[in-house]
Design a protein around this motif. Structure first.
Motif, PDB file in Angstrom:
ATOM      1  N   LEU A  32      -8.452   5.986   5.108  1.00  0.00           N
ATOM      2  CA  LEU A  32      -7.592   4.810   5.254  1.00  0.00           C
ATOM      3  C   LEU A  32      -8.182   3.537   4.652  1.00  0.00           C
ATOM      4  N   LYS A  33      -9.438   3.556   4.248  1.00  0.00           N
ATOM      5  CA  LYS A  33     -10.030   2.346   3.669  1.00  0.00           C
ATOM      6  C   LYS A  33      -9.379   1.982   2.335  1.00  0.00           C
ATOM      7  N   GLN A  34      -8.670   2.902   1.716  1.00  0.00           N
ATOM      8  CA  GLN A  34      -7.976   2.655   0.448  1.00  0.00           C
ATOM      9  C   GLN A  34      -6.677   1.856   0.629  1.00  0.00           C
ATOM     10  N   ILE A  35      -6.212   1.768   1.853  1.00  0.00           N
ATOM     11  CA  ILE A  35      -4.903   1.162   2.121  1.00  0.00           C
ATOM     12  C   ILE A  35      -5.016  -0.334   2.374  1.00  0.00           C
ATOM     13  N   ASN A  36      -4.194  -1.090   1.662  1.00  0.00           N
ATOM     14  CA  ASN A  36      -4.060  -2.531   1.904  1.00  0.00           C
ATOM     15  C   ASN A  36      -2.930  -2.690   2.927  1.00  0.00           C
ATOM     16  N   PHE A  37      -3.283  -2.660   4.191  1.00  0.00           N
ATOM     17  CA  PHE A  37      -2.276  -2.698   5.251  1.00  0.00           C
ATOM     18  C   PHE A  37      -1.500  -4.010   5.262  1.00  0.00           C
ATOM     19  N   LYS A  38      -2.123  -5.080   4.831  1.00  0.00           N
ATOM     20  CA  LYS A  38      -1.487  -6.403   4.833  1.00  0.00           C
ATOM     21  C   LYS A  38      -0.247  -6.445   3.934  1.00  0.00           C
ATOM     22  N   ASP A  39      -0.304  -5.759   2.809  1.00  0.00           N
ATOM     23  CA  ASP A  39       0.794  -5.817   1.844  1.00  0.00           C
ATOM     24  C   ASP A  39       1.642  -4.551   1.770  1.00  0.00           C
ATOM     25  N   SER A  40       1.435  -3.620   2.684  1.00  0.00           N
ATOM     26  CA  SER A  40       2.175  -2.351   2.649  1.00  0.00           C
ATOM     27  C   SER A  40       3.529  -2.475   3.334  1.00  0.00           C
ATOM     28  N   ASN A  41       4.549  -1.978   2.635  1.00  0.00           N
ATOM     29  CA  ASN A  41       5.883  -1.947   3.221  1.00  0.00           C
ATOM     30  C   ASN A  41       6.254  -0.562   3.732  1.00  0.00           C
ATOM     31  N   CYS A  42       5.692   0.480   3.084  1.00  0.00           N
ATOM     32  CA  CYS A  42       6.011   1.840   3.497  1.00  0.00           C
ATOM     33  C   CYS A  42       4.793   2.741   3.273  1.00  0.00           C
ATOM     34  N   ILE A  43       4.421   3.444   4.336  1.00  0.00           N
ATOM     35  CA  ILE A  43       3.329   4.413   4.287  1.00  0.00           C
ATOM     36  C   ILE A  43       3.873   5.727   4.828  1.00  0.00           C
ATOM     37  N   ILE A  44       3.597   6.801   4.112  1.00  0.00           N
ATOM     38  CA  ILE A  44       4.027   8.134   4.545  1.00  0.00           C
ATOM     39  C   ILE A  44       2.792   8.972   4.833  1.00  0.00           C
ATOM     40  N   GLU A  45       2.897   9.781   5.860  1.00  0.00           N
ATOM     41  CA  GLU A  45       1.835  10.732   6.158  1.00  0.00           C
ATOM     42  C   GLU A  45       2.406  12.139   6.084  1.00  0.00           C
ATOM     43  N   TYR A  46       1.807  12.958   5.229  1.00  0.00           N
ATOM     44  CA  TYR A  46       2.168  14.375   5.108  1.00  0.00           C
ATOM     45  C   TYR A  46       1.271  15.186   6.041  1.00  0.00           C
ATOM     46  N   GLY A  47       1.869  16.047   6.838  1.00  0.00           N
ATOM     47  CA  GLY A  47       1.076  16.923   7.693  1.00  0.00           C
ATOM     48  C   GLY A  47       0.293  16.147   8.729  1.00  0.00           C
ATOM     49  N   SER A  48       1.004  15.471   9.604  1.00  0.00           N
ATOM     50  CA  SER A  48       0.372  14.570  10.575  1.00  0.00           C
ATOM     51  C   SER A  48      -0.415  15.279  11.663  1.00  0.00           C
ATOM     52  N   GLY A  49      -0.202  16.564  11.831  1.00  0.00           N
ATOM     53  CA  GLY A  49      -0.939  17.308  12.858  1.00  0.00           C
ATOM     54  C   GLY A  49      -0.722  16.709  14.225  1.00  0.00           C
ATOM     55  N   THR A  50      -1.810  16.441  14.927  1.00  0.00           N
ATOM     56  CA  THR A  50      -1.708  15.859  16.263  1.00  0.00           C
ATOM     57  C   THR A  50      -1.913  14.346  16.260  1.00  0.00           C
TER      58      THR A  50
END
Length: 188
Positions: A32-50
């Motif tokens: 998750l360190k690659q993600i700029n959460f401040k400017d993100s409008n949409c994030i998808i997670e594939y295979g979320s598990g638990t």
């Protein structure tokens, strides 16, 4: 409890559950360190598990950021629905990622900033992997990043055939240790 459920699903469905235990907090933090959460409008997670990555994504995101979870395993889907039932702008889908464009159209989403994947590409059929990775490159924003992990380097050349640039890191503090791939299709 989640670890026991995860382990039992691995034993029953090893082809779709890629590990015997959920991802560690160390793997989660590096992914998750690659993600700029401040400017993100949409994030998808594939295979979320638990929800190992989900917990951190939801903790770090802006409340208005749309989060979409795809989980094919019905037992894991039920855990996610119960665990995150009160989260705003969160959509949990019990279906294959191969149908992603249908759900994005239904949610009126044109592009995606980040995709975090826990899919076991090493054990998925090649046709399914091709479909998922092709659709991933189509829905990502021009500056979007696809972040996945694998337990061996075997699939890195295959995944690289879909992206112009991949950074690879290793996280040893996971069972088993994992390679993190940050994949982009932009010139920078």
């Amino acid at each position: 409890m989640r670890s026991i459920k995860f382990m039992s699903q691995y034993l029953v469905r090893p082809r779709t559950v890629g590990a015997i235990l959920p991802s560690s907090k160390y793997l989660s933090n590096k992914m998750l360190k690659q993600i700029n959460f401040k400017d993100s409008n949409c994030i998808i997670e594939y295979g979320s598990g638990t929800g190992a990555f989900t917990n951190e994504i939801l903790r770090r995101r802006k409340k208005k950021t749309t989060i979409i979870l795809f989980e094919y395993n019905r037992s894991f889907y039920e855990i996610l629905k119960t665990s995150f039932k009160d989260e705003p702008n969160l959509f949990i889908i019990n279906d294959s990622v191969e149908k992603i464009e249908y759900y994005l159209k239904d949610l009126n989403i044109d592009t995606v900033d980040y995709i975090v994947s826990g899919l076991p590409f090493a054990s998925l059929p090649i046709e399914m992997s091709n479909c998922i990775l092709n659709k991933t490159t189509q829905i990502l924003d021009s500056n979007g990043v696809f972040i996945t992990f694998q337990y061996t380097k075997l699939k890195i050349p295959y995944i690289q055939s879909f992206f112009t640039h991949i950074d690879v890191e290793k996280e040893y503090r996971n069972v088993p240790p994992a390679y993190i791939l940050s994949c982009k299709n932009s010139n920078f």
